[in-house]
Design a protein around this motif. Sequence first.
Motif, short mmCIF file in Angstrom:
data_model
loop_
_atom_site.label_atom_id
_atom_site.label_comp_id
_atom_site.label_asym_id
_atom_site.label_seq_id
_atom_site.Cartn_x
_atom_site.Cartn_y
_atom_site.Cartn_z
N GLU A 175 0.83 -1.21 0.00
CA GLU A 175 0.00 0.00 0.00
C GLU A 175 0.86 1.26 0.00
O GLU A 175 0.46 2.30 -0.53
CB GLU A 175 -0.92 -0.05 1.23
CG GLU A 175 -2.00 0.98 1.20
CD GLU A 175 -3.00 0.83 2.34
OE1 GLU A 175 -3.26 -0.30 2.81
OE2 GLU A 175 -3.54 1.88 2.76
N ASN A 176 2.05 1.16 0.58
CA ASN A 176 2.95 2.33 0.64
C ASN A 176 3.30 2.89 -0.73
O ASN A 176 3.57 4.08 -0.87
CB ASN A 176 4.28 1.94 1.32
CG ASN A 176 4.12 1.91 2.81
OD1 ASN A 176 3.19 2.53 3.33
ND2 ASN A 176 4.99 1.18 3.49
N GLU A 177 3.31 2.02 -1.72
CA GLU A 177 3.69 2.46 -3.07
C GLU A 177 2.60 3.31 -3.73
O GLU A 177 2.87 4.03 -4.68
CB GLU A 177 3.99 1.23 -3.94
CG GLU A 177 5.23 0.51 -3.50
CD GLU A 177 5.38 -0.86 -4.15
OE1 GLU A 177 6.48 -1.15 -4.64
OE2 GLU A 177 4.41 -1.64 -4.18
N LEU A 178 1.38 3.22 -3.17
CA LEU A 178 0.26 3.89 -3.84
C LEU A 178 0.36 5.40 -3.81
O LEU A 178 -0.18 6.09 -4.68
CB LEU A 178 -1.07 3.44 -3.22
CG LEU A 178 -1.38 1.94 -3.34
CD1 LEU A 178 -2.69 1.63 -2.65
CD2 LEU A 178 -1.42 1.51 -4.80
N LYS A 179 1.04 5.96 -2.79
CA LYS A 179 1.11 7.43 -2.74
C LYS A 179 1.89 7.98 -3.94
O LYS A 179 1.57 9.06 -4.45
CB LYS A 179 1.69 7.93 -1.42
CG LYS A 179 3.02 7.37 -1.01
CD LYS A 179 3.38 7.91 0.37
CE LYS A 179 4.71 7.43 0.87
NZ LYS A 179 4.73 5.99 1.22
N PHE A 180 2.84 7.19 -4.42
CA PHE A 180 3.59 7.63 -5.61
C PHE A 180 2.69 7.51 -6.85
O PHE A 180 2.70 8.37 -7.73
CB PHE A 180 4.86 6.80 -5.77
CG PHE A 180 5.72 6.80 -4.53
CD1 PHE A 180 6.32 7.98 -4.09
CD2 PHE A 180 5.90 5.65 -3.78
CE1 PHE A 180 7.10 8.00 -2.95
CE2 PHE A 180 6.67 5.66 -2.63
CZ PHE A 180 7.27 6.83 -2.20
N CYS A 181 1.90 6.44 -6.88
CA CYS A 181 0.97 6.24 -8.01
C CYS A 181 -0.08 7.35 -8.01
O CYS A 181 -0.52 7.79 -9.08
CB CYS A 181 0.29 4.89 -7.90
SG CYS A 181 1.43 3.51 -7.99
N ALA A 182 -0.49 7.80 -6.82
CA ALA A 182 -1.52 8.84 -6.73
C ALA A 182 -1.03 10.12 -7.43
O ALA A 182 -1.81 10.80 -8.11
CB ALA A 182 -1.87 9.12 -5.28
N LEU A 215 -5.39 9.00 -3.92
CA LEU A 215 -4.85 7.95 -3.05
C LEU A 215 -5.99 7.11 -2.47
O LEU A 215 -5.92 5.88 -2.43
CB LEU A 215 -4.00 8.59 -1.94
CG LEU A 215 -3.31 7.61 -1.00
CD1 LEU A 215 -2.40 6.65 -1.76
CD2 LEU A 215 -2.49 8.38 0.05
N GLU A 216 -7.05 7.79 -2.07
CA GLU A 216 -8.21 7.07 -1.52
C GLU A 216 -8.75 6.06 -2.54
O GLU A 216 -9.08 4.92 -2.20
CB GLU A 216 -9.29 8.11 -1.16
CG GLU A 216 -10.47 7.56 -0.40
CD GLU A 216 -11.55 8.65 -0.20
OE1 GLU A 216 -11.23 9.85 -0.15
OE2 GLU A 216 -12.73 8.25 -0.12
N LYS A 217 -8.81 6.49 -3.78
CA LYS A 217 -9.32 5.60 -4.86
C LYS A 217 -8.40 4.39 -5.04
O LYS A 217 -8.86 3.25 -5.13
CB LYS A 217 -9.43 6.40 -6.16
CG LYS A 217 -10.09 5.66 -7.32
CD LYS A 217 -10.24 6.62 -8.48
CE LYS A 217 -10.84 5.99 -9.72
NZ LYS A 217 -12.28 5.75 -9.62
N LEU A 218 -7.09 4.65 -5.09
CA LEU A 218 -6.14 3.56 -5.31
C LEU A 218 -6.12 2.59 -4.13
O LEU A 218 -6.02 1.38 -4.32
CB LEU A 218 -4.74 4.13 -5.58
CG LEU A 218 -4.62 4.90 -6.90
CD1 LEU A 218 -3.26 5.59 -7.00
CD2 LEU A 218 -4.81 3.98 -8.10
N VAL A 219 -6.24 3.15 -2.92
CA VAL A 219 -6.27 2.29 -1.72
C VAL A 219 -7.52 1.41 -1.76
O VAL A 219 -7.49 0.23 -1.44
CB VAL A 219 -6.20 3.14 -0.43
CG1 VAL A 219 -6.53 2.30 0.79
CG2 VAL A 219 -4.82 3.78 -0.28
N CYS A 220 -8.61 2.00 -2.21
CA CYS A 220 -9.87 1.26 -2.34
C CYS A 220 -9.68 0.07 -3.30
O CYS A 220 -10.06 -1.06 -3.00
CB CYS A 220 -10.94 2.24 -2.82
SG CYS A 220 -12.51 1.51 -3.13
#
Length: 153
Positions: A12-19, A41-46
């Motif tokens: 999940e940590n990688e998602l902030k970069f994807c956001a 980020l909320e969308k990607l975490v979802c």
Amino acid sequence: MSVITIKKIESENELKFCADILVDAYNGEPWNDEWTRDKALEKLVCFFHSPKFHGWMAFENNKLSGCCVGNIEPYFSGDYFYLKEMFVLTKFQKKGIGKAMMSALREFLSEINIDTIILFTAKDFFPFDFYLKTGFSEMEGMRMMSLSKDNQA
Ligand SMILES: CC(C)(COP(=O)(O)OP(=O)(O)OC[C@H]1O[C@@H](n2cnc3c(N)ncnc32)[C@H](O)[C@@H]1OP(=O)(O)O)[C@@H](O)C(=O)NCCC(=O)NCCS
């Protein structure tokens, strides 16, 4: 020389970069959305927490420049991969990064015997041509529908 490498999203940590990439890609042409980093980020975490999630990051010369995410969904005639989002930094588009991610995705799916990918996109914008060029075809007879306060009968 440009080197594109593709890596699976593992945490999940990688998602902030994807956001950050999502915000740049969708706030640019052709969508001109108004994503904030938090909402992206909320969308990607979802997505990340949905069952059978799979995602990939693309690096051009070690710089994160694109991502794609989705999940495997059950279907009576064979499970399929639902590609929820694919996006490349605006300045890095049209350099083969999207194509490289699609190849990695297809290779992964063929290893686990999933032979169908579905996605929604808008017909009048260039991502439609991108998907046609990467082998997709339109699903005849299908329409995307919505119901909201503004369009109720
Ligand atoms: C759609 C998107 C992911 C494509 O990624 P990309 O890295 O730019 O695509 P590629 O460079 O791998 O292009 C693959 C093919 O599509 C074509 N293509 C890509 N962008 C194009 C554009 N803006 N106009 C015309 N053709 C385009 C390329 O020319 C290439 O064709 P070729 O093989 O004949 O040379 C990227 O443009 C993007 O992130 N767009 C904004 C977000 C988005 O719309 N995502 C999809 C939402 S459903």
